[in-house]
Enzyme design. Structure first.
Site, PDB file in Angstrom:
ATOM      1  N   ASP A  90      -4.249  -6.536   1.398  1.00 57.51           N
ATOM      2  CA  ASP A  90      -3.278  -7.084   0.442  1.00 57.51           C
ATOM      3  C   ASP A  90      -3.985  -8.181  -0.347  1.00 57.51           C
ATOM      4  O   ASP A  90      -4.420  -9.177   0.228  1.00 57.51           O
ATOM      5  CB  ASP A  90      -2.066  -7.650   1.178  1.00 57.51           C
ATOM      6  N   ARG A 134      -2.606  -9.598  -3.279  1.00 56.20           N
ATOM      7  CA  ARG A 134      -1.662 -10.168  -4.237  1.00 56.20           C
ATOM      8  C   ARG A 134      -1.715 -11.690  -4.228  1.00 56.20           C
ATOM      9  O   ARG A 134      -1.942 -12.315  -3.202  1.00 56.20           O
ATOM     10  CB  ARG A 134      -0.242  -9.703  -3.922  1.00 56.20           C
TER      11      ARG A 134
END
EC number: 3.5.4.25
Length: 216
Positions: free
Chosen positions: A140, A142
């Site tokens: 991830d 983000r």
């Protein structure tokens, strides 16, 4: 607006979310105030939907990552489109709230084409984390900086966060957004996305207790 970096002579885009426009937006869920922002650091255009008196503290808030396949095309591979619709419905039912729609978050930040490649690897047997890693990306990647900047610009200092993701909560806290409550957003699983949801729960620590009654 750009400025020179003073060394190479190249233009440098100043950091921060710049509010560009706001307009009323009627949707199938209700009428929102749509506020458009330019992320001057990334160049991404961002949008937030505000319903009712959401500027006061403690408003129900969803920070939603862009998912073209789920949000637009209704992919059954994930629950993103269902979460988007459920979040807007919850905000309207609550009577006030905010939905920050974060562009640049496709595939947990790896981009659309890489996400499609990851989906192909998943069809061959990898889970979502393994697929990202196989392509050379983190599980991830983000960044929620601009979401926090948008909330600060709106005058919001604390929220009731509509999310199952502990990393999202921690990221917003680091950027100065107080979270008074984390409200689960649980979508009934489908056969097509059950393995995906189990991976989110077991490998990414998402709060998904409703999977206990679903077959692995």
């Amino acid at each position: 607006m750009t400025v020179s970096d003073g060394v190479s002579g190249e233009s440098v885009r100043p950091a921060g979310a710049e509010r560009v426009v706001d307009v009323r937006l009627s949707t199938m869920h209700g009428e929102f105030l749509a506020v458009g922002y330019l992320d001057r650091e990334s160049g991404d255009e961002q949008m937030v939907l505000v319903y009712g008196d959401a500027v006061s503290d403690g408003a129900l808030t969803r920070v939603h990552s862009e998912c073209l396949t789920g949000d637009v095309f209704g992919s059954k591979h994930c629950e993103c489109g269902d979460q988007l619709s459920a979040a807007l419905h919850a905000i309207v039912t609550e009577g006030r709230g905010i939905l920050v729609y974060l562009r640049g978050h496709e595939g947990r930040g790896i981009g659309l084409l890489a996400k499609l490649q990851a989906m192909k690897l998943q069809a061959e047997g990898l889970d979502t984390v393994e697929a990202n890693l196989a392509l050379g990306f983190p599980a991830d990647m983000r960044d929620y900086r601009v979401a926090a900047e948008i909330l600060h610009d709106l005058g919001v200092r604390s929220v009731r966060l509509l999310s199952n993701n502990p990393l999202k909560r921690e990221a917003l806290l680091r950027h100065g957004i107080k979270i008074t409550e984390q409200v689960p957003l649980l979508i009934p699983p489908r056969e097509e996305n059950l393995a995906y949801l189990w991976t989110k729960r077991e490998r990414l620590d998402h709060f998904l207790p409703h999977l206990d009654g679903a077959a692995d």
